[in-house]
Design an enzyme around this catalytic site. Structure first.
Site, short mmCIF file in Angstrom:
data_model
loop_
_atom_site.label_atom_id
_atom_site.label_comp_id
_atom_site.label_asym_id
_atom_site.label_seq_id
_atom_site.Cartn_x
_atom_site.Cartn_y
_atom_site.Cartn_z
N ARG A 269 0.81 -1.22 0.00
CA ARG A 269 0.00 0.00 0.00
C ARG A 269 0.84 1.28 0.00
O ARG A 269 0.60 2.18 -0.79
CB ARG A 269 -0.91 0.04 1.24
CG ARG A 269 -2.31 -0.38 1.02
CD ARG A 269 -2.89 -0.86 2.32
NE ARG A 269 -2.11 -2.02 2.73
CZ ARG A 269 -2.34 -3.25 2.27
NH1 ARG A 269 -3.32 -3.48 1.47
NH2 ARG A 269 -1.57 -4.26 2.65
N THR A 270 1.81 1.34 0.89
CA THR A 270 2.51 2.61 1.06
C THR A 270 3.24 2.98 -0.23
O THR A 270 3.12 4.09 -0.74
CB THR A 270 3.49 2.53 2.24
OG1 THR A 270 2.77 2.07 3.38
CG2 THR A 270 4.08 3.89 2.55
N LYS B 235 25.22 -4.38 -1.65
CA LYS B 235 26.70 -4.35 -1.76
C LYS B 235 27.33 -3.66 -0.56
O LYS B 235 28.52 -3.40 -0.54
CB LYS B 235 27.10 -3.58 -3.03
CG LYS B 235 26.59 -4.18 -4.32
CD LYS B 235 26.97 -3.25 -5.47
CE LYS B 235 26.19 -3.59 -6.72
NZ LYS B 235 26.24 -2.48 -7.68
N ARG C 152 11.31 3.87 3.06
CA ARG C 152 10.98 2.94 4.14
C ARG C 152 12.23 2.14 4.45
O ARG C 152 12.95 1.71 3.54
CB ARG C 152 9.85 2.01 3.74
CG ARG C 152 9.69 0.87 4.75
CD ARG C 152 8.46 0.07 4.56
NE ARG C 152 7.29 0.86 4.92
CZ ARG C 152 6.06 0.37 5.00
NH1 ARG C 152 5.84 -0.89 4.72
NH2 ARG C 152 5.06 1.14 5.34
N HIS D 168 5.49 6.26 11.35
CA HIS D 168 4.90 6.04 10.03
C HIS D 168 3.92 7.21 9.79
O HIS D 168 2.71 7.02 9.78
CB HIS D 168 4.19 4.68 10.01
CG HIS D 168 3.83 4.20 8.64
ND1 HIS D 168 4.11 4.91 7.48
CD2 HIS D 168 3.17 3.08 8.23
CE1 HIS D 168 3.66 4.23 6.44
NE2 HIS D 168 3.09 3.12 6.87
#
Lengths: 138, 308
Positions: free
Chosen positions: B51-52, B80, B101, B129
């Site tokens: 969703r986000t 890496k 995120r 959030h």
């Protein structure tokens, strides 16, 4: 004990008795070439007992660290045998690379090149929080 | 330059402005189809999300902008060993705004120290959030017509649930808010959240059983017991089914209750509840896209902040 025995340097006065060695380590005073005197358990009218550190050389003292460890300290700057400045401390609003965040979920736990930044969140209790994860100092 | 790391980075007036702009964009979408033309949003998702990430991308596309990014750390130079700060510094050369995120708490704060473009925290571990909170606020305002004077029940994982912490911080700014905290002992809200509620003068009570308090609520905010927040699989299995909303449990609830959930759900809301008009969680998903449009405009267009 008189402070005029130093010509140019710094006297940290009113250190809470027993804290002098901790301050000595935090300020890395063992790296200095000059004379450094630690005087423990000096009789004090206000505190009963106090510690004093005398540094026989002008240097930059990290007042944030001092304010964090012991905000009751008085910093006396000595020039030509006289006190030219007297600074009283307060807990700093922000500490950089003094405390280390212990939260394993914090970004600082995996990216060690980041500065460790803590902010004062409760002046009364002198509580600091990690600026990244808001975890409290332990 | 403004960023959004924590919902408290925004004043109450700014939040209200973003919610109003979301309503305005929703009412007149044609007026905003080119609003972010030639602007690029980078979505840096070091942790998976449906969703986000997609709502950010849909929001930017509907504003006439474009999107680039990655959807897992494996698909970026993080694999890496690149640091967050180096990744952000690099992406700032390609994009006008970054939504990120990251599984580690405070990663967006590290990004802000080096970035040349606005950063939006799209979730940092169990910490914050804020765009979910804006989504929740828009949903509550649309469902109830106000953001003050109501009783909000928060149910499930209140310890690790970042959406819960951010929502409490945001709603505590408004008048007459009471919280009912419904959770097992193991998943109670952290102490700093309790302290925040006390400092803001909010009333709050705790309950272990949803049935005991459901009739008091204007809003019921359900949360998932998240597997990835547990160190121990046995604890997760023991607690995940503790708090399941069913049509039977809703019988004593108010007729105008709104049920919210940040989604995805696992078992905590029975699918039988979906048909109940009080189930607001899919309308909430739509609010998520609309409020992210408003936020992107707020951060990229100084006029929306009253600065030009």
């Amino acid at each position: 004990m008189n402070i005029d025995s130093i010509q140019n340097g710094i006297v940290l006065d009113h250190i809470t008795a027993g804290s002098a060695m901790r301050i000595y380590r935090y300020l890395h005073l063992d790296d200095l070439d000059c004379s450094v005197a630690i005087i423990k358990n000096v009789k004090s009218g206000k505190q009963g007992k106090k510690d004093i550190i005398k540094i026989d050389e002008a240097m930059d003292v990290d007042l944030d660290i001092l304010g964090y460890i012991d905000p009751g300290i008085t910093v006396n700057m000595i020039r030509d045998g006289a006190i030219v400045e007297k600074r009283r401390l307060a807990p700093p609003k922000r500490l950089k690379n003094v405390l280390v965040c212990k939260n394993p979920r914090c970004i600082t736990s995996v990216e060690p090149e980041l500065d460790q930044i803590f902010e004062l969140v409760d002046e009364k209790r002198r509580t600091y929080c990690c600026a990244y994860c808001e975890g409290r100092e332990k | 330059m403004r960023h959004l790391l924590n919902i408290t980075d925004l004043t109450v007036d700014e939040v209200d402005g973003i919610l109003k702009l979301a309503d305005e964009i929703t009412a007149h979408p044609d007026d905003y189809r080119e609003a972010m033309r030639y602007k690029k949003l980078a979505t840096l998702f070091f942790e998976p999300s449906t969703r986000t990430r997609l709502s950010f991308e849909a929001a930017m596309l509907e504003l006439g902008g474009s999107v680039l990014g990655f959807s897992s750390a494996d698909a970026s130079s993080t694999a890496k060993g690149e640091t967050v700060t180096d990744t952000v510094r690099t992406v700032g050369c390609y994009a006008d705004i970054i939504a990120m995120r990251h599984p580690k708490e405070g990663a967006p704060m590290a990004a802000v120290q080096v970035t040349t473009v606005p950063i939006i925290n799209a979730g940092d571990g169990g910490h914050n959030h804020p765009t979910q909170t804006l989504t929740d606020l828009l949903t509550i305002r649309r469902e109830k017509g106000r953001l003050s004077n109501m009783t909000i029940g928060l149910c499930g994982d209140l310890k690790f649930g970042r959406t819960v912490h951010s929502l409490i911080a945001a709603m505590a700014q408004y008048e007459g808010i009471s919280f009912v905290l419904i959770s097992p002992q193991e998943l109670r809200v952290p102490q700093y959240i309790e302290r925040l509620m006390r400092e803001k003068g909010c009333r709050f009570s705790e309950a272990e059983r949803m049935e005991d308090v459901i009739d008091q609520l204007d809003i019921l905010y359900m949360t998932r017991v998240q597997r990835e927040r547990f160190f121990n699989e046995a604890d997760y299995i023991r607690l995940r089914d503790s708090y399941i909303l069913t049509p039977e449990k809703l019988i004593p609830a108010r007729k105008d209750l709104s049920i919210l959930h940040p989604l995805p759900r696992v078992t905590e809301i029975s699918h039988k509840v979906d048909a109940d008009p009080r189930a607001s969680y899919f309308r909430q998903v739509l609010c998520g896209k609309q409020v992210r449009k408003a936020l992107i405009m707020f951060l990229l267009d100084p006029k929306q902040r009253g600065e030009a």
